[in-house]
Write an enzyme that holds these catalytic residues in place. Structure first.
Site, PDB file in Angstrom:
ATOM      1  N   CYS A   2       7.757  -4.158  -8.621  1.00 20.15           N
ATOM      2  CA  CYS A   2       8.110  -5.170  -9.612  1.00 20.15           C
ATOM      3  C   CYS A   2       9.352  -5.937  -9.174  1.00 20.15           C
ATOM      4  O   CYS A   2      10.203  -5.418  -8.458  1.00 20.15           O
ATOM      5  CB  CYS A   2       8.394  -4.515 -10.948  1.00 20.15           C
ATOM      6  SG  CYS A   2       7.028  -3.521 -11.543  1.00 20.15           S
ATOM      7  N   TRP A  80       4.078  -5.092 -10.503  1.00 24.40           N
ATOM      8  CA  TRP A  80       3.177  -4.398  -9.559  1.00 24.40           C
ATOM      9  C   TRP A  80       2.704  -3.188 -10.341  1.00 24.40           C
ATOM     10  O   TRP A  80       3.464  -2.259 -10.597  1.00 24.40           O
ATOM     11  CB  TRP A  80       3.987  -4.031  -8.315  1.00 24.40           C
ATOM     12  CG  TRP A  80       3.368  -3.058  -7.375  1.00 24.40           C
ATOM     13  CD1 TRP A  80       3.561  -1.702  -7.356  1.00 24.40           C
ATOM     14  CD2 TRP A  80       2.488  -3.336  -6.294  1.00 24.40           C
ATOM     15  NE1 TRP A  80       2.861  -1.131  -6.334  1.00 24.40           N
ATOM     16  CE2 TRP A  80       2.186  -2.092  -5.672  1.00 24.40           C
ATOM     17  CE3 TRP A  80       1.903  -4.500  -5.785  1.00 24.40           C
ATOM     18  CZ2 TRP A  80       1.345  -2.014  -4.561  1.00 24.40           C
ATOM     19  CZ3 TRP A  80       1.073  -4.398  -4.690  1.00 24.40           C
ATOM     20  CH2 TRP A  80       0.798  -3.184  -4.095  1.00 24.40           C
ATOM     21  N   ASN A 106      11.489  -2.136 -13.928  1.00 28.77           N
ATOM     22  CA  ASN A 106      10.916  -1.777 -12.633  1.00 28.77           C
ATOM     23  C   ASN A 106      11.119  -0.275 -12.467  1.00 28.77           C
ATOM     24  O   ASN A 106      12.242   0.202 -12.573  1.00 28.77           O
ATOM     25  CB  ASN A 106      11.645  -2.552 -11.524  1.00 28.77           C
ATOM     26  CG  ASN A 106      11.234  -2.114 -10.132  1.00 28.77           C
ATOM     27  OD1 ASN A 106      10.233  -1.412  -9.966  1.00 28.77           O
ATOM     28  ND2 ASN A 106      11.995  -2.519  -9.136  1.00 28.77           N
ATOM     29  N   GLY A 107      10.043   0.465 -12.251  1.00 29.65           N
ATOM     30  CA  GLY A 107      10.172   1.919 -12.097  1.00 29.65           C
ATOM     31  C   GLY A 107       9.069   2.638 -12.851  1.00 29.65           C
ATOM     32  O   GLY A 107       8.050   2.037 -13.201  1.00 29.65           O
ATOM     33  N   GLU A 490      -1.441   9.583  14.580  1.00 29.74           N
ATOM     34  CA  GLU A 490      -0.756   8.474  13.911  1.00 29.74           C
ATOM     35  C   GLU A 490       0.329   7.877  14.810  1.00 29.74           C
ATOM     36  O   GLU A 490       0.508   6.660  14.862  1.00 29.74           O
ATOM     37  CB  GLU A 490      -0.183   8.971  12.574  1.00 29.74           C
ATOM     38  CG  GLU A 490       0.620   7.964  11.793  1.00 29.74           C
ATOM     39  CD  GLU A 490      -0.114   6.658  11.470  1.00 29.74           C
ATOM     40  OE1 GLU A 490      -1.341   6.583  11.677  1.00 29.74           O
ATOM     41  OE2 GLU A 490       0.555   5.710  11.049  1.00 29.74           O
ATOM     42  N   LYS A 494       0.553   3.938  16.059  1.00 27.85           N
ATOM     43  CA  LYS A 494       1.705   3.052  15.804  1.00 27.85           C
ATOM     44  C   LYS A 494       2.104   2.320  17.079  1.00 27.85           C
ATOM     45  O   LYS A 494       2.343   1.119  17.058  1.00 27.85           O
ATOM     46  CB  LYS A 494       2.921   3.841  15.281  1.00 27.85           C
ATOM     47  CG  LYS A 494       2.847   4.302  13.862  1.00 27.85           C
ATOM     48  CD  LYS A 494       2.959   3.209  12.826  1.00 27.85           C
ATOM     49  CE  LYS A 494       1.650   2.581  12.469  1.00 27.85           C
ATOM     50  NZ  LYS A 494       0.733   3.194  11.615  1.00 27.85           N
ATOM     51  N   GLU A 497      -0.654  -0.372  18.187  1.00 35.22           N
ATOM     52  CA  GLU A 497      -0.890  -1.596  17.432  1.00 35.22           C
ATOM     53  C   GLU A 497       0.260  -2.584  17.480  1.00 35.22           C
ATOM     54  O   GLU A 497       0.016  -3.789  17.399  1.00 35.22           O
ATOM     55  CB  GLU A 497      -1.335  -1.313  15.990  1.00 35.22           C
ATOM     56  CG  GLU A 497      -0.381  -0.541  15.145  1.00 35.22           C
ATOM     57  CD  GLU A 497      -0.951  -0.207  13.768  1.00 35.22           C
ATOM     58  OE1 GLU A 497      -1.835  -0.900  13.269  1.00 35.22           O
ATOM     59  OE2 GLU A 497      -0.461   0.784  13.178  1.00 35.22           O
ATOM     60  N   HIS A 513      -8.551  20.092  30.122  1.00 34.64           N
ATOM     61  CA  HIS A 513      -9.998  19.861  30.231  1.00 34.64           C
ATOM     62  C   HIS A 513     -10.303  18.439  30.671  1.00 34.64           C
ATOM     63  O   HIS A 513     -11.436  17.978  30.530  1.00 34.64           O
ATOM     64  CB  HIS A 513     -10.670  20.171  28.893  1.00 34.64           C
ATOM     65  CG  HIS A 513     -10.507  21.607  28.491  1.00 34.64           C
ATOM     66  ND1 HIS A 513     -11.143  22.638  29.147  1.00 34.64           N
ATOM     67  CD2 HIS A 513      -9.743  22.186  27.536  1.00 34.64           C
ATOM     68  CE1 HIS A 513     -10.791  23.795  28.596  1.00 34.64           C
ATOM     69  NE2 HIS A 513      -9.936  23.546  27.614  1.00 34.64           N
ATOM     70  N   LYS A 612      -3.859  -6.923   7.669  1.00 37.67           N
ATOM     71  CA  LYS A 612      -3.357  -5.874   6.785  1.00 37.67           C
ATOM     72  C   LYS A 612      -4.496  -5.236   5.995  1.00 37.67           C
ATOM     73  O   LYS A 612      -4.525  -4.034   5.793  1.00 37.67           O
ATOM     74  CB  LYS A 612      -2.310  -6.465   5.831  1.00 37.67           C
ATOM     75  CG  LYS A 612      -1.627  -5.434   4.939  1.00 37.67           C
ATOM     76  CD  LYS A 612      -0.788  -4.471   5.760  1.00 37.67           C
ATOM     77  CE  LYS A 612      -0.250  -3.298   4.961  1.00 37.67           C
ATOM     78  NZ  LYS A 612       0.153  -2.192   5.838  1.00 37.67           N
TER      79      LYS A 612
HETATM   80  C1  AGP Z   1      -2.401   1.163  10.291  1.00 43.74           C
HETATM   81  O1  AGP Z   1      -1.146   0.850  10.720  1.00 43.74           O
HETATM   82  C2  AGP Z   1      -3.293   0.024  10.011  1.00 43.74           C
HETATM   83  N1  AGP Z   1      -2.747  -0.942   9.160  1.00 43.74           N
HETATM   84  C3  AGP Z   1      -4.729   0.428   9.669  1.00 43.74           C
HETATM   85  O2  AGP Z   1      -5.138   1.458  10.513  1.00 43.74           O
HETATM   86  C4  AGP Z   1      -5.007   0.829   8.212  1.00 43.74           C
HETATM   87  O3  AGP Z   1      -4.439   2.078   7.928  1.00 43.74           O
HETATM   88  C5  AGP Z   1      -6.525   0.844   7.971  1.00 43.74           C
HETATM   89  O4  AGP Z   1      -7.032  -0.437   8.209  1.00 43.74           O
HETATM   90  C6  AGP Z   1      -6.884   1.305   6.600  1.00 43.74           C
HETATM   91  O5  AGP Z   1      -6.376   0.456   5.626  1.00 43.74           O
HETATM   92  P1  AGP Z   1      -6.333   0.903   4.124  1.00 43.74           P
HETATM   93  O6  AGP Z   1      -5.416   2.062   4.023  1.00 43.74           O
HETATM   94  O7  AGP Z   1      -5.820  -0.303   3.393  1.00 43.74           O
HETATM   95  O8  AGP Z   1      -7.717   1.258   3.712  1.00 43.74           O
END
Ligand code: AGP
Length: 617
Positions: A2, A80, A106-107, A490, A494, A497, A513, A612
């Protein structure tokens, strides 16, 4: 998250607070509203008007033509959604019953349900599903008893538990704004014969560069002449104003050069918010979202199937391990795009756990629909209230990361993992698989995580040297066993990407292996060794790499020295319960990826070829 703005002074109040609000749009929101106490231009109306609307600010502005030049003390809000969908009645400000007080917030108010019942019994009528609305009724009730707005707001605050920044305006004292903060941000802007408040500095910069940051527990009274800050109990406190020297763009990112770094720094807060109100004193997890599921129904799910994409899938990999350890039965985790076409073994006995930051990812949504078609029950972990996945689930546990702007997910990941731990513990407790002592130990372990992450974030500088050394390398491996393997996935994503470097995650035992053939001088191998039971095994893997001239980076708990001799670089993280280490161990890797990408001059917040929210297949 928010956004809050407020103004007291001679400018047109509505125009001013809406203009300020526009500068908070980057925080993300789903509805907006404004309240103004005072006179309409050319009229002697002395009332308090609220105008609000679901959707973007433009929708609200369309309804404000008659109000644009109104003078008067004003507050405005972008919401939000957390409690209650993104609708106009749920938008802020909220009115008291007599429409003489308006409040924005907000909260999260943790005890809103019990307060709502008490206020309802005292005759208060509610018009929204929000947690916020109880606060304005509490103020109204206290004002009836005391006849003093300042006392009434203070009294109301004493009754709520949770996180808040609030602003209150009323016709009782139309020239005064009341504000308070605990956990959620609130900044005061100091002008000449006028004063301002806002959730963040960018909202203030057009009007004043002299600001004062409120701290937790602060209570502020603003009028044209000045601002007065005290504790909630009335003890005066001194908060030094300072001059903001940032440009507006930098201010939007809270002074950080990129949203990614800002979001990495927001993780302790996001974790605390996701945990807020979730742990009882006896260590049991509180998930009212699952109230409709009786213990018998939960126990009847013989299969647990987690589906997600990308980072959310990696959160699922952590959860699979955790669910299996506390529930002692199999859990599966499947990439959503494989699940939807994979003829999955899912049926009415399946609890399908869907994880998604955006709640709109096409593959994940399709997997959810496939699971539903096959008769599964869907519980989702989503960050965006009212998103498609949230709407189509039987129950939703919202992560409280707030809007995540950088394409590379950071704070959403840690909050997803946190929410999944909570679900695992809730299921285990309802099946009576954990003793009271075990539950308490897990609860304490979870509660320690925000501070542990804070400690890692505070040491960001210690990763800088390493990043500079790695920025010209081209091949990276991330190795781990058990929970550490989940983090490896993960961590590698990071780096890939945002720095466009080739990074692979492997279960450490798999190296010999095949992939070990690739290790030679110049190849970087990050070895996670946070699991005491597997430490010796990881040490052997680390030595294998070192013997082949690979550059070894070890991630170990504080106090652990056994890897020092074999590693080129050791990153130490606070020691936490081993099963919770993923939330802490990922943070130096987020920082490393960020710093490597920055050193390589990459576009960090919007990496090439990525979006995103992936709403197409
Ligand atoms: C991760 O850094 C990416 N933005 C991507 O892997 C993301 O997690 C994936 O597209 C899933 O998105 P979501 O959590 O909005 O479903």
């Amino acid at each position: 998250m928010c956004g809050i703005t407020g103004y007291v002074g001679a400018r047109p109040g509505v125009r001013t607070v809406i203009d300020m609000l526009r500068r908070l749009e980057y925080r993300g929101y789903d509805s907006a509203g404004v309240a103004v106490a005072g006179l309409a231009a050319g009229s002697d109306r002395g009332d308090l008007e609220i105008v609000k609307a679901a959707g973007k600010l433009a929708v609200l502005e369309g309804q404000l033509q008659d109000h644009w030049e109104m003078q008067g003390t004003a507050i405005a809000h972008t919401r939000w959604a957390t409690h209650g969908g993104p609708t106009t009645p749920n938008a802020h400000p909220h009115y008291s019953c007599d429409k003489r007080i308006a409040l924005i917030h907000n909260g999260i108010i943790e005890n809103f349900q019990e307060l709502k019942e008490q206020l309802g019994a005292a005759g208060h009528a509610f018009t929204s599903d929000t947690d916020t609305e109880v606060m304005v009724h509490l103020v109204e009730e206290a004002y009836k008893a005391t006849g003093c707005m300042e006392t009434a707001v203070r009294k109301a605050l004493c009754q709520v538990r949770g996180a808040y920044s609030i602003a209150v305006v009323s016709t009782h004292e139309p020239d005064t704004l009341y504000a308070a903060k605990t956990a959620s941000p609130l900044i005061l802007g100091l002008g000449n014969d006028e004063n301002f408040l806002a959730s963040d500095i960018p909202a203030l910069m057009r009007y004043t560069k002299r600001v004062l940051v409120l701290e937790d527990g602060d209570f502020a009274v603003l009028n044209r002449q000045g601002v007065r800050v005290s504790t909630r109990d009335g003890e005066p406190v001194m908060r030094e104003p300072f001059l903001v020297t940032w440009d507006e763009q930098t201010a939007e990112r809270g002074g950080y050069p990129h949203f990614m770094l800002k979001e990495i720094h927001e993780q302790p807060r996001a974790l605390a918010d996701t945990l807020r109100g979730r742990i009882r004193e006896d260590g049991r997890v509180v998930l009212p979202e699952l109230e409709a599921f009786t213990a018998a129904r939960l126990a009847a799910f013989t299969r647990i199937s987690i589906v997600a994409c990308g980072t959310a899938y990696h959160a699922g990999v952590v959860a699979k391990k955790f669910f299996e350890s506390v529930l002692r039965r199999p859990a599966e985790v499947t990439v959503a795009s494989e699940f939807r076409y994979g003829d999955p073994l899912v049926g009415p006995d399946t609890l399908c756990v869907v994880v998604s930051q955006s709640g709109e990812t096409a593959d994940t949504l399709a997997a959810l629909r496939e699971a539903r078609r096959l008769g599964a029950t869907i519980v989702s972990m989503v960050n965006v209230v009212g998103s498609s996945i949230a709407r189509e689930s039987d129950a939703v546990i919202y992560t409280q990361a707030g809007p995540e702007i950088c394409v590379a997910s950071t704070k959403a990941y840690v909050t997803q993992v946190m929410a999944l731990y909570l679900l695992g513990l809730h299921l285990a407790a309802s099946e009576q698989r954990l003793s009271a002592d075990e539950l308490r130990a897990y609860a304490q372990g979870l509660t320690a995580l925000p501070d542990a992450v804070e400690a890692v974030v505070a040491q960001a500088l210690s990763v800088e040297d390493l990043a500079a050394r790695l920025a010209d390398k081209s091949t990276f491996f991330y190795l781990g066993r058990g929970y550490d393997y989940a983090v490896s996935l993960e961590a590698a994503l990071k780096l890939k990407e945002i720095s466009y470097l080739h990074a692979e995650a492997y279960a450490a035992g798999e190296m010999k292996h095949g992939p070990l053939a690739l290790v030679e001088k110049g190849v970087v191998v990050v070895c996670f060794a946070t699991q005491p039971a597997l430490f010796e095994k990881m040490l052997s893997n680390l030595r294998e790499v070192s013997a082949r001239d690979g550059l070894v980076v070890a991630v170990v708990p504080e106090g652990e020295r056994r890897a020092d001799a074999a590693a080129d670089y050791v990153l130490r993280i606070p020691a936490v319960l081993p099963c919770f280490a993923p939330i802490v161990a990922v943070v130096p890797m987020q920082l490393l990826a960020y710093l490597v990408a920055r050193a390589r001059g990459c576009e960090i917040d919007q990496p090439r070829n990525l979006a995103k929210s992936v709403t197409v297949e």
